[in-house]
Design an enzyme around this catalytic site. Structure first.
Site, mmCIF file in Angstrom:
data_model
loop_
_atom_site.group_PDB
_atom_site.id
_atom_site.type_symbol
_atom_site.label_atom_id
_atom_site.label_comp_id
_atom_site.label_asym_id
_atom_site.label_seq_id
_atom_site.Cartn_x
_atom_site.Cartn_y
_atom_site.Cartn_z
ATOM 1 N N HIS A 153 -8.423 1.608 -3.610
ATOM 2 C CA HIS A 153 -9.438 1.443 -2.618
ATOM 3 C C HIS A 153 -9.957 2.730 -2.382
ATOM 4 O O HIS A 153 -9.287 3.738 -1.582
ATOM 5 C CB HIS A 153 -8.630 0.938 -1.320
ATOM 6 C CG HIS A 153 -9.288 0.848 -0.213
ATOM 7 N ND1 HIS A 153 -8.655 0.628 0.916
ATOM 8 C CD2 HIS A 153 -10.634 0.853 0.111
ATOM 9 C CE1 HIS A 153 -9.529 0.429 1.899
ATOM 10 N NE2 HIS A 153 -10.744 0.624 1.376
ATOM 11 N N HIS A 202 -1.347 -1.170 -4.297
ATOM 12 C CA HIS A 202 -2.591 -0.601 -3.613
ATOM 13 C C HIS A 202 -2.572 0.754 -3.489
ATOM 14 O O HIS A 202 -1.830 1.287 -2.671
ATOM 15 C CB HIS A 202 -2.660 -1.488 -2.379
ATOM 16 C CG HIS A 202 -4.058 -1.163 -1.490
ATOM 17 N ND1 HIS A 202 -5.158 -2.013 -1.716
ATOM 18 C CD2 HIS A 202 -4.140 -0.334 -0.531
ATOM 19 C CE1 HIS A 202 -6.294 -1.424 -0.883
ATOM 20 N NE2 HIS A 202 -5.627 -0.655 -0.083
ATOM 21 N N MET A 227 -8.547 8.820 0.468
ATOM 22 C CA MET A 227 -9.169 8.910 1.423
ATOM 23 C C MET A 227 -9.524 10.663 1.401
ATOM 24 O O MET A 227 -8.844 11.345 0.894
ATOM 25 C CB MET A 227 -8.038 9.072 2.919
ATOM 26 C CG MET A 227 -7.649 7.495 2.994
ATOM 27 S SD MET A 227 -6.520 7.336 4.372
ATOM 28 C CE MET A 227 -6.271 5.696 4.280
ATOM 29 N N SER A 245 0.694 -1.223 0.043
ATOM 30 C CA SER A 245 -0.003 -0.042 -0.003
ATOM 31 C C SER A 245 0.936 1.273 -0.065
ATOM 32 O O SER A 245 1.590 1.398 0.938
ATOM 33 C CB SER A 245 -1.103 0.204 1.278
ATOM 34 O OG SER A 245 -1.318 1.387 1.448
ATOM 35 N N MET A 253 -11.515 -5.187 5.459
ATOM 36 C CA MET A 253 -10.798 -4.303 6.485
ATOM 37 C C MET A 253 -10.678 -5.325 7.777
ATOM 38 O O MET A 253 -11.489 -5.539 8.293
ATOM 39 C CB MET A 253 -11.452 -3.027 6.587
ATOM 40 C CG MET A 253 -11.652 -2.154 5.368
ATOM 41 S SD MET A 253 -10.192 -1.914 4.467
ATOM 42 C CE MET A 253 -9.138 -0.986 5.787
ATOM 43 N N PHE A 270 -6.022 4.977 8.313
ATOM 44 C CA PHE A 270 -4.424 5.342 8.832
ATOM 45 C C PHE A 270 -3.776 3.915 8.717
ATOM 46 O O PHE A 270 -4.438 2.817 8.574
ATOM 47 C CB PHE A 270 -4.422 5.615 10.159
ATOM 48 C CG PHE A 270 -5.052 7.111 10.605
ATOM 49 C CD1 PHE A 270 -4.612 8.054 10.379
ATOM 50 C CD2 PHE A 270 -6.407 6.783 11.000
ATOM 51 C CE1 PHE A 270 -5.222 9.369 10.359
ATOM 52 C CE2 PHE A 270 -7.175 8.117 11.213
ATOM 53 C CZ PHE A 270 -6.699 9.283 10.857
ATOM 54 N N GLY A 271 -2.591 3.946 8.170
ATOM 55 C CA GLY A 271 -1.755 2.799 7.974
ATOM 56 C C GLY A 271 -1.070 2.749 9.447
ATOM 57 O O GLY A 271 -1.236 3.332 10.439
ATOM 58 N N GLY A 272 -0.596 1.544 9.584
ATOM 59 C CA GLY A 272 0.278 1.189 10.748
ATOM 60 C C GLY A 272 -0.605 0.799 12.061
ATOM 61 O O GLY A 272 -0.082 0.618 13.110
ATOM 62 N N ASP A 323 -4.444 3.769 -1.873
ATOM 63 C CA ASP A 323 -5.624 4.316 -1.084
ATOM 64 C C ASP A 323 -5.932 5.689 -1.211
ATOM 65 O O ASP A 323 -5.437 6.636 -1.233
ATOM 66 C CB ASP A 323 -5.094 4.236 0.553
ATOM 67 C CG ASP A 323 -5.264 2.941 0.910
ATOM 68 O OD1 ASP A 323 -5.978 2.217 1.059
ATOM 69 O OD2 ASP A 323 -3.842 2.187 1.235
ATOM 70 N N MET A 349 -11.924 5.387 -0.138
ATOM 71 C CA MET A 349 -12.545 5.546 1.055
ATOM 72 C C MET A 349 -13.169 6.866 1.051
ATOM 73 O O MET A 349 -12.556 7.881 1.720
ATOM 74 C CB MET A 349 -11.420 5.445 2.265
ATOM 75 C CG MET A 349 -11.101 4.085 2.275
ATOM 76 S SD MET A 349 -9.569 3.733 3.282
ATOM 77 C CE MET A 349 -8.415 3.881 1.916
ATOM 78 N N ASP A 375 -6.968 -6.320 4.369
ATOM 79 C CA ASP A 375 -6.423 -4.814 4.384
ATOM 80 C C ASP A 375 -6.299 -4.394 5.743
ATOM 81 O O ASP A 375 -7.237 -3.972 6.534
ATOM 82 C CB ASP A 375 -6.940 -3.913 3.348
ATOM 83 C CG ASP A 375 -6.646 -2.493 3.282
ATOM 84 O OD1 ASP A 375 -5.180 -2.432 3.641
ATOM 85 O OD2 ASP A 375 -6.894 -1.617 2.855
ATOM 86 N N GLY A 376 -5.048 -4.179 6.340
ATOM 87 C CA GLY A 376 -4.846 -3.645 7.466
ATOM 88 C C GLY A 376 -4.150 -4.260 8.738
ATOM 89 O O GLY A 376 -4.681 -5.513 9.063
ATOM 90 N N GLY A 377 -2.787 -4.086 9.075
ATOM 91 C CA GLY A 377 -2.239 -4.605 9.994
ATOM 92 C C GLY A 377 -1.366 -6.034 9.534
ATOM 93 O O GLY A 377 -0.977 -6.992 10.498
ATOM 94 N N GLY A 429 0.869 -2.186 3.986
ATOM 95 C CA GLY A 429 1.551 -0.904 3.938
ATOM 96 C C GLY A 429 2.857 -0.812 4.818
ATOM 97 O O GLY A 429 4.061 -0.963 4.206
ATOM 98 N N SER A 430 2.748 -0.507 6.008
ATOM 99 C CA SER A 430 3.879 -0.387 6.879
ATOM 100 C C SER A 430 4.896 -1.526 6.805
ATOM 101 O O SER A 430 6.063 -1.370 7.079
ATOM 102 C CB SER A 430 3.592 0.187 8.178
ATOM 103 O OG SER A 430 2.537 -0.736 8.667
HETATM 104 C C1 DX5 Z 1 -6.112 1.844 5.863
HETATM 105 C C2 DX5 Z 1 -5.691 1.497 4.374
HETATM 106 C C3 DX5 Z 1 -4.607 0.299 4.192
HETATM 107 C C4 DX5 Z 1 -3.258 0.792 4.772
HETATM 108 C C5 DX5 Z 1 -2.704 -0.314 5.485
HETATM 109 O O1 DX5 Z 1 -7.248 2.563 5.884
HETATM 110 O O2 DX5 Z 1 -6.801 1.167 3.584
HETATM 111 O O3 DX5 Z 1 -4.629 0.197 3.012
HETATM 112 O O4 DX5 Z 1 -2.374 1.453 4.072
HETATM 113 O O5 DX5 Z 1 -1.697 -0.201 6.014
HETATM 114 P P1 DX5 Z 1 -0.875 -1.032 7.194
HETATM 115 O O6 DX5 Z 1 -0.638 -2.135 6.286
HETATM 116 O O7 DX5 Z 1 0.222 -0.518 7.638
HETATM 117 O O8 DX5 Z 1 -1.815 -1.550 8.107
HETATM 118 ZN ZN ZN Z 2 -6.539 0.155 1.763
#
Ligand code: DX5
Ligand code: ZN
Length: 235
Positions: free
Chosen positions: A67, A34, A38, A9, A138, A144-146, A36, A69, A180-182, A202-203
């Site tokens: 994606h 990916h 927002m 991401s 999700m 947010f990432g991370g 994102d 949002m 997607d996420g964590g 992402g992270s």
């Molecule tokens: C969060 C995003 C994700 C985000 C995931 O709203 O949709 O795509 O980048 O980041 P990580 O992998 O760090 O949780």
């Molecule tokens: Zn995403």
């Protein structure tokens, strides 16, 4: 053996060097990119739109996984398709007419995904699952990432896996489960065992300097899942 896809991401990439970052993860063995989107309305954060997507699209031949949002959704679909999006996912809470939005995405030649928040029930898939190409689950609240992976997602994935397998058998169309996420190397095997096909990270990818190593490490974990799945199928 099941095929697993890794989708770094860009949210965690260096936004001042997006083109380099895309080239880097492409060389590192990513499967999808990916992206994102927002809007500071549907989610409390603001990223980039179709202009940025279009500007960075030439730096890879990998599929672009957009994606959304955003709320509303429909007014952005055409612009992202033109900007080179291959998959466009959106949240059902953000579209007044979910069926219409799915048809709109497909009419632009993109694959359609429905994104389910942690508290969004699988029931939103009733009546539209046959039309979808991707269900994006999700595993954090979007924005947010991370963030830390929400463990309850695993039960949701197991239930969804059954529905998706039954649907694919009936329709004969491919249908992917994306999470997607964590997602990171330490939990990716459990997430795959629960049923996911595509892993957004992402992270876990952009947060390290050696992206090839990060992706290799995830694939190493996924390889053990494939063996388990094969063994289970032989029983
Ligand atoms: C969060 C995003 C994700 C985000 C995931 O709203 O949709 O795509 O980048 O980041 P990580 O992998 O760090 O949780
Ligand atoms: Zn995403």
């Amino acid at each position: 053996m099941r095929e697993f896809l890794i989708a770094p991401s860009l949210l965690s990439a260096d936004f001042a060097r997006l083109a380099d970052e895309i080239r880097d993860v492409t060389a590192a063995g990513a499967d999808w990119i990916h992206f994102d989107v927002m809007d500071n309305h549907y989610v409390p954060n603001l990223t980039a739109g179709p202009l940025v997507c279009s500007a960075i699209r030439p730096y890879t031949t990998l599929p672009f996984d957009v994606h959304l949002m955003t709320m509303p959704v429909d007014s952005l679909v055409g612009a992202f398709a033109e900007a080179g999006a291959n998959v466009i996912s959106f949240h059902p809470e953000a579209s007044l007419h979910v069926h219409r939005t799915i048809e709109l995405i497909r009419s632009h030649g993109a694959r359609a995904g429905l994104a389910l928040n942690p508290a969004t029930p699988l029931a939103v898939l009733d009546h539209v699952l046959d039309l979808l190409d991707v269900v994006l689950v999700m595993s954090v609240n979007p924005g947010f990432g991370g963030q830390a992976f929400i463990a309850q997602t695993l039960d949701k994935l197991r239930l969804l896996r059954k529905r998706v397998d039954a649907t694919m058998q009936r329709t004969g169309r491919p249908l992917l489960i994306e999470v997607d996420g964590g997602v990171k190397a330490s939990n990716i095997a459990r997430i795959a065992e629960a049923g996911a096909d595509v892993f957004v990270a992402g992270s876990a990818v952009f947060g390290t300097s050696d992206r090839a190593q990060a992706i290799r490490c995830m694939r190493g974990e996924l390889a053990t899942v494939g063996e388990h799945a094969d063994l289970a199928a032989m029983k």
